[in-house]
Design an enzyme around this catalytic site. Structure first.
Site, short mmCIF file in Angstrom:
data_model
loop_
_atom_site.label_atom_id
_atom_site.label_comp_id
_atom_site.label_asym_id
_atom_site.label_seq_id
_atom_site.Cartn_x
_atom_site.Cartn_y
_atom_site.Cartn_z
N THR A 9 -4.51 13.48 5.38
CA THR A 9 -3.09 13.63 5.73
C THR A 9 -2.87 14.92 6.52
OG1 THR A 9 -2.59 12.48 3.67
CG2 THR A 9 -0.74 13.47 4.86
N GLN A 21 7.29 3.76 3.86
CA GLN A 21 5.87 3.36 3.91
C GLN A 21 5.67 2.08 4.72
OE1 GLN A 21 3.95 5.50 1.49
NE2 GLN A 21 2.33 5.01 2.94
N LYS A 69 5.52 3.22 8.37
CA LYS A 69 4.36 4.11 8.54
C LYS A 69 3.08 3.29 8.57
CE LYS A 69 4.18 7.46 5.52
NZ LYS A 69 3.84 8.42 4.44
N LYS A 115 5.38 1.72 -3.08
CA LYS A 115 5.32 3.08 -3.65
C LYS A 115 5.57 2.98 -5.14
CE LYS A 115 4.80 7.34 -2.18
NZ LYS A 115 4.13 7.83 -0.96
N SER A 144 -6.74 5.74 3.79
CA SER A 144 -6.79 4.87 2.60
C SER A 144 -7.18 3.45 3.01
CB SER A 144 -5.43 4.84 1.90
OG SER A 144 -5.26 5.96 1.06
N LYS A 198 0.86 -1.19 0.00
CA LYS A 198 0.00 0.00 0.00
C LYS A 198 0.88 1.22 0.00
CE LYS A 198 -3.87 2.22 0.30
NZ LYS A 198 -3.42 2.93 -0.92
N ASN A 243 -2.08 19.06 -1.57
CA ASN A 243 -3.11 18.38 -0.78
C ASN A 243 -2.80 18.38 0.71
OD1 ASN A 243 -3.76 15.38 0.43
ND2 ASN A 243 -5.50 16.30 -0.62
N GLY A 253 -2.65 8.34 -4.17
CA GLY A 253 -2.00 9.57 -4.61
C GLY A 253 -0.73 9.89 -3.85
N ASP A 254 0.03 10.80 -4.40
CA ASP A 254 1.20 11.41 -3.75
C ASP A 254 1.44 12.68 -4.56
OD1 ASP A 254 3.43 10.68 -1.62
OD2 ASP A 254 4.51 11.54 -3.31
P1 NDP Z 1 0.82 17.80 -4.11
O1 NDP Z 1 1.28 17.44 -5.47
O2 NDP Z 1 -0.63 18.01 -3.85
O3 NDP Z 1 1.58 19.10 -3.59
C1 NDP Z 1 2.95 19.14 -3.52
C2 NDP Z 1 3.38 20.51 -3.03
O4 NDP Z 1 4.77 20.48 -2.74
C3 NDP Z 1 3.19 21.59 -4.06
O5 NDP Z 1 2.95 22.81 -3.43
C4 NDP Z 1 4.52 21.56 -4.80
O6 NDP Z 1 4.83 22.76 -5.46
C5 NDP Z 1 5.47 21.35 -3.64
N1 NDP Z 1 6.68 20.65 -4.15
C6 NDP Z 1 6.72 19.45 -4.77
N2 NDP Z 1 7.98 19.14 -5.13
C7 NDP Z 1 8.72 20.17 -4.72
C8 NDP Z 1 10.09 20.44 -4.80
N3 NDP Z 1 10.95 19.57 -5.38
N4 NDP Z 1 10.54 21.60 -4.24
C9 NDP Z 1 9.66 22.47 -3.65
N5 NDP Z 1 8.35 22.26 -3.56
C10 NDP Z 1 7.90 21.14 -4.09
O7 NDP Z 1 1.40 16.65 -3.15
P2 NDP Z 1 0.97 16.25 -1.68
O8 NDP Z 1 0.50 17.44 -0.93
O9 NDP Z 1 0.11 15.06 -1.79
O10 NDP Z 1 2.37 15.75 -1.09
C11 NDP Z 1 3.25 16.60 -0.38
C12 NDP Z 1 4.19 15.75 0.47
O11 NDP Z 1 3.41 14.97 1.40
C13 NDP Z 1 5.03 14.72 -0.28
O12 NDP Z 1 6.27 14.56 0.36
C14 NDP Z 1 4.23 13.43 -0.14
O13 NDP Z 1 5.04 12.29 -0.27
C15 NDP Z 1 3.72 13.59 1.28
N6 NDP Z 1 2.55 12.81 1.66
C16 NDP Z 1 1.39 12.87 0.93
C17 NDP Z 1 0.29 12.15 1.34
C18 NDP Z 1 -1.01 12.26 0.64
O14 NDP Z 1 -1.98 11.67 1.12
N7 NDP Z 1 -1.13 12.98 -0.46
C19 NDP Z 1 0.34 11.28 2.51
C20 NDP Z 1 1.59 11.35 3.26
C21 NDP Z 1 2.63 12.08 2.80
P3 NDP Z 1 4.67 22.82 -7.08
O15 NDP Z 1 3.21 22.84 -7.33
O16 NDP Z 1 5.38 24.07 -7.47
O17 NDP Z 1 5.34 21.59 -7.62
O1 2IT Z 2 3.10 8.88 1.61
C1 2IT Z 2 1.96 8.44 1.80
O2 2IT Z 2 1.65 7.88 2.85
C2 2IT Z 2 0.96 8.63 0.74
N1 2IT Z 2 1.27 9.23 -0.28
C3 2IT Z 2 -0.42 8.05 0.90
C4 2IT Z 2 -0.44 6.60 0.51
C5 2IT Z 2 -1.79 5.95 0.48
O3 2IT Z 2 -1.81 4.78 0.11
O4 2IT Z 2 -2.80 6.57 0.80
#
Ligand code: NDP
Ligand code: 2IT
Length: 448
Positions: A212, A114, A117, A129, A380, A93, A243, A168-169
């Site tokens: 998240t 992961q 976690k 992943k 999830s 997952k 997100n 998603g990520d």
């Molecule tokens: P999104 O794509 O929704 O948003 C990502 C954000 O981070 C954007 O504002 C983006 O800016 C910025 N970003 C991405 N890459 C870079 C970079 N190299 N340098 C600077 N800023 C950057 O992703 P999420 O919000 O889903 O994910 C954000 C983080 O949270 C990640 O590390 C992800 O692995 C983690 N995460 C996500 C989960 C989820 O449920 N979605 C769960 C747990 C962890 P820009 O638009 O300019 O690229």
């Molecule tokens: O980093 C993470 O935990 C995620 N991007 C969410 C993974 C999931 O299966 O919901």
């Protein structure tokens, strides 16, 4: 930090040698193995019976070509990955990341994290992943659809509701999950919970979108509470505006905090009156725009090019929610100098080892990613449960379960840290608590 245990040191050497050119993966493994030193002292069988040796090697890595046709009719080729890291406690997952920086080492570090976690959530999910070096920025919906369909055309033979359940990520939200789910359903002729983060009309869970960010704040609230503090009246800086960042803002604000800064990969905004979340949602969720557009409607706010300097803004609570290694030792020192009391990681591995050390040395409450951001994957897993039951819970029901899960993760990480003589060190506590459940299962299987 050097290892005291020579076998752990040798294992780390082998990981570096076997996975050359993958610094993020080395960084993630190093941190976990360091935390496990006191565990293998008490339980040497985790070393002698090969559990740790197996744990650092993914069960399976799938790497494939993703050809798609752009709007000019030209064939483009990207590379797709799925790392099925560990299935000891449940189906693989974990999310899918679409970003040009994606290569095997990034997906391996994320898959490794992961595993622990997912174990911490207390739910039956293994770790995996995936993703691609495809860049969704500037692409039309039709291009994104053709990419996602091609990606799933290959991926669908490797996943399934009881095998591997992606989500998603970075760069993957409801739009991408919709295109992928539709393609899976078409090819396999089955309607199952094979992906999470789905739209609400076709099997998605209420509160998954928020989970998240909300979970991150529930976890931070527990850390603050244990120190006799709360979010009330605190100044908060959140990096990112995707997100995780958006829903961290929403929950922190509802708990009485004021979020004064957010960012994207181009720069950051500072709004002393508090960043208006509706404006950010409009820019990011509706128009897929840039954070600097915030100034169009909030001319008194500031915009600064470059995202790193967001950490120079004085705050009580810092929530890095963008990407790996976005907060380094210098940034941590600046935050400490400016009086930060708590840092919790919404992104995966956003703080460098130097930064973590600086926070811990200075008594800053620190919530590591694999505990603090586990609310997304936990919800999830709740989506998977609802899909299996062919039933759906209300928003309030899912949110209440999420809240309980985050409290449980905090309690377990804090307890493990204390049991192993590192009271207050949630990095060690999360690594140990996450590890033990997976490791006991691997031992039970015999030869891993
Ligand atoms: P999104 O794509 O929704 O948003 C990502 C954000 O981070 C954007 O504002 C983006 O800016 C910025 N970003 C991405 N890459 C870079 C970079 N190299 N340098 C600077 N800023 C950057 O992703 P999420 O919000 O889903 O994910 C954000 C983080 O949270 C990640 O590390 C992800 O692995 C983690 N995460 C996500 C989960 C989820 O449920 N979605 C769960 C747990 C962890 P820009 O638009 O300019 O690229
Ligand atoms: O980093 C993470 O935990 C995620 N991007 C969410 C993974 C999931 O299966 O919901």
């Amino acid at each position: 930090m050097a290892f005291k245990n020579q076998e752990l040191a040798a294992l780390m050497e082998r990981v570096i040698k076997r996975n050359p050119g993958e610094p993020e993966f080395h960084q993630a493994v190093q941190e976990v193995l360091e935390s496990l030193e006191p565990v293998v002292e008490r339980r040497p069988e985790f070393l002698t019976k090969g559990v740790l040796e197996c744990l650092v090697e993914p069960e399976r890595i799938i790497k494939f070509r993703v050809p798609w046709v752009d709007d000019q009719g030209k064939v483009q080729v990207n590379r797709g990955f799925r790392v099925q890291f560990n299935s000891a406690i449940g189906p693989y997952k974990g999310g899918l990341r679409l970003h040009p920086s994606v290569y095997e080492g990034i997906i391996k570090f994320l898959g490794f994290e992961q595993v622990f976690k997912n174990s911490l959530t207390g739910l039956p999910i293994g770790g995996g992943k995936g993703g691609s070096d495809f860049d969704p920025k500037g692409k039309s919906d039709a291009e994104v659809m053709r990419f996602c369909q091609s990606f799933m055309t290959e991926l669908c033979r490797h996943i399934g509701p009881d095998t591997d359940v992606p989500a998603g990520d970075i760069g993957v939200g409801a739009r991408e999950i919709g295109y992928m789910f539709g393609q899976y359903k078409r090819i396999r002729n089955e309607f199952t919970g094979v992906l999470t983060g789905k739209g609400l009309t076709y099997g998605g869970s209420l509160a998954r979108k928020e989970a998240t960010g909300y979970g991150l704040c529930y976890f931070t609230e527990e850390m603050l509470k244990a120190a006799g503090k709360s979010f009330e009246g605190k100044r908060v800086v959140i990096s990112g505006s995707g997100n995780v960042a958006i829903y961290a803002h929403e929950k922190a604000t509802s708990l009485g905090a004021k979020v004064v800064a957010m960012s994207d990969s181009n720069g950051y905004i500072y709004d002393a009156d508090g960043v208006c979340l509706d404006t950010v949602k409009g820019i990011k969720e509706v128009r897929r725009g840039r954070i600097k557009e915030y100034l169009d409607t909030h001319p008194k706010a500031e915009y600064h090019e470059g995202c790193k300097n967001i950490w120079t803004i004085a705050c009580d609570v810092a929530l890095p929610c963008a990407t790996q290694n976005e907060l380094d030792g210098d940034a941590a020192a600046t935050l400490v100098k400016n009086g930060v009391i708590a840092v919790a990681e919404g992104a995966n591995m956003p703080s460098t080892p130097d930064a973590i050390h600086t926070f811990q040395k200075n008594g800053v409450l620190f919530g590591p990613a694999k505990a603090a951001n586990a609310g997304g994957v936990a919800t999830s897993a709740l989506e998977m449960s609802q899909n299996s039951m062919r039933y759906s819970w209300t928003f309030e029901e899912v949110d209440a379960k999420l809240h309980q899960i985050m409290k449980g993760i905090y309690a377990n990480a804090a307890k493990a840290a204390e049991e192993y003589g590192m009271k207050g060190n949630l990095v060690a506590g999360a690594n140990i608590a996450g590890f033990l459940k997976v490791a006991e299962s691997m031992l039970a299987f015999g030869a891993c």
